[in-house]
Design a protein around this motif. Sequence first.
Motif, PDB file in Angstrom:
ATOM      1  N   UNK A  21     -43.130  34.251  19.855  1.00  0.00           N
ATOM      2  CA  UNK A  21     -44.135  33.793  20.819  1.00  0.00           C
ATOM      3  C   UNK A  21     -43.853  34.404  22.186  1.00  0.00           C
ATOM      4  N   UNK A  22     -44.814  35.147  22.694  1.00  0.00           N
ATOM      5  CA  UNK A  22     -44.712  35.761  24.019  1.00  0.00           C
ATOM      6  C   UNK A  22     -45.641  35.019  24.971  1.00  0.00           C
ATOM      7  N   UNK A  23     -45.040  34.211  25.837  1.00  0.00           N
ATOM      8  CA  UNK A  23     -45.835  33.332  26.697  1.00  0.00           C
ATOM      9  C   UNK A  23     -46.597  34.094  27.777  1.00  0.00           C
ATOM     10  N   UNK A  38     -30.493  25.550  22.081  1.00  0.00           N
ATOM     11  CA  UNK A  38     -31.740  25.598  21.335  1.00  0.00           C
ATOM     12  C   UNK A  38     -32.913  25.422  22.291  1.00  0.00           C
ATOM     13  N   UNK A  39     -33.790  26.400  22.341  1.00  0.00           N
ATOM     14  CA  UNK A  39     -34.932  26.344  23.263  1.00  0.00           C
ATOM     15  C   UNK A  39     -35.843  25.171  22.961  1.00  0.00           C
ATOM     16  N   UNK A  92     -37.216  16.807  13.530  1.00  0.00           N
ATOM     17  CA  UNK A  92     -38.257  16.776  14.563  1.00  0.00           C
ATOM     18  C   UNK A  92     -38.786  18.176  14.862  1.00  0.00           C
ATOM     19  N   UNK A  93     -37.911  19.174  14.759  1.00  0.00           N
ATOM     20  CA  UNK A  93     -38.370  20.539  14.982  1.00  0.00           C
ATOM     21  C   UNK A  93     -39.216  21.033  13.812  1.00  0.00           C
ATOM     22  N   UNK A 119     -43.450  27.012  21.944  1.00  0.00           N
ATOM     23  CA  UNK A 119     -42.784  27.861  22.930  1.00  0.00           C
ATOM     24  C   UNK A 119     -41.421  28.365  22.459  1.00  0.00           C
ATOM     25  N   UNK A 120     -40.822  27.664  21.502  1.00  0.00           N
ATOM     26  CA  UNK A 120     -39.500  28.085  21.024  1.00  0.00           C
ATOM     27  C   UNK A 120     -39.568  29.091  19.881  1.00  0.00           C
ATOM     28  N   UNK A 121     -40.769  29.401  19.432  1.00  0.00           N
ATOM     29  CA  UNK A 121     -40.930  30.403  18.376  1.00  0.00           C
ATOM     30  C   UNK A 121     -40.461  31.772  18.893  1.00  0.00           C
TER      31      UNK A 121
END
Length: 426
Positions: free
Chosen positions: A137-139, A359-360, A75-76, A132-134
């Motif tokens: 990736x800087x949110x 795991x995020x 799924x990921x 978002x879990x990358x």
Amino acid sequence: MRQERNNIFAGIDWILVFLYLFLVGFGWLNIYAATRTEEDVALLSFSTKYGKQLIFICFTLPLIIFILFFNSKFYERFSGILYLLSLLSLLGLFLFGKTINGATSWYDFGGIGLQPSEFVKAFTALAIAKLLSDRLYNFKLIKNQIKAFIIIFTPSVFIILQPDAGSALIYLAFFFVLNREGLTLNYILLGAITILVFILTIYFGPKPILTILIVLLTFYLIVILRKAGIRFLRFNWFKILCAFLVFGLFVIGTDYVYKNVLPAHQKDRFDILLGIKTDNTGIGYNSYQSEFTISSGGFNGKGFLKGDLTQGDFVPEQHTDYIFSIVGEEWGFLGSSCVIILFMLLLFRIIYLAETHNNKFGRVYGYGVASILFFHMIVNIGMVIGLLPTVGIPLPFFSYGGSSLWGFTILLFIFIRLDAHKNYDW
């Protein structure tokens, strides 16, 4: 460990499964109460609504096994592909979809309708979780926030074009997810203020609201002037004036859209909700009958299959959007409270498990599941008891429909699979 991985039921949170089964089972009992007649005998029959729903429920078993068959990394890894396929299913409606009640939201497969918007929510949650879990990736960066907004609002735009504003509204739930992952509360605050200004403009008209905005701006200027000096010179007047200008234009635009663009039936629903007018025999009939039906149940309810208003079919669409009115009449305040408590237990359990994920990806997806279910519950029940306008949003696991039931099942059991594998190093 290898043997456990080969067992698709290993590590499953059975509390979530039990809550799911109870809600689905109790939901079916209320569909049965709403749609059965004295002539109906067979339970498994496409000739009755409750028979169809029971068949839909039976089909959830192979669907659940299919979902659990794949490990969490599937799924990921394929979340982006699943999301793109779900968008294609929405676009395909404009070519092959069936129009029902003015909305082209369904595929027709030999008399069985499928509504793809019910499935897209799960795949959108997967796509947001993947983004978002990358690690890179800087949110906090605006450009990255825009990426998240694009993923969220692209399916909602396709759904609005069907048109199905109720289903599109659900995507606002993802702002709870974004807030959990670091999005400033200013976005939610701005949204709340916008909704408030929208409602006040409809109720009072544009002139009083514009007057209030001018008074607030004047008062603000006086306060700043009293603190004259260097701070006064450094104050960002451009942002302040732009903010008031934007809200002023929003008020004028809201008034124009409300009077000239909004369809008459939607305008009437807002008027009834805000008490501007009363219409218990026309556009407000559903809400009036729903509220009356719920209140008639009292504290303990009238008993299963003993609700005279339910059995008399006084509330239109009582087996779908207004199914909670059956709970209110036949099971009373006590039964209604128990249903809400069960939903809240389900939501708290999902959030609790999401927070235990190392795991995020699993954590973000868990919050997506909880947010979607919460938004559905609040809007549907609020609509049924007259606190919100009628928007056609089903109550999870309760409302009639295979698409709705299977969509929520997919949404929940993907999380159950992710949670079961959270301690595995794949």
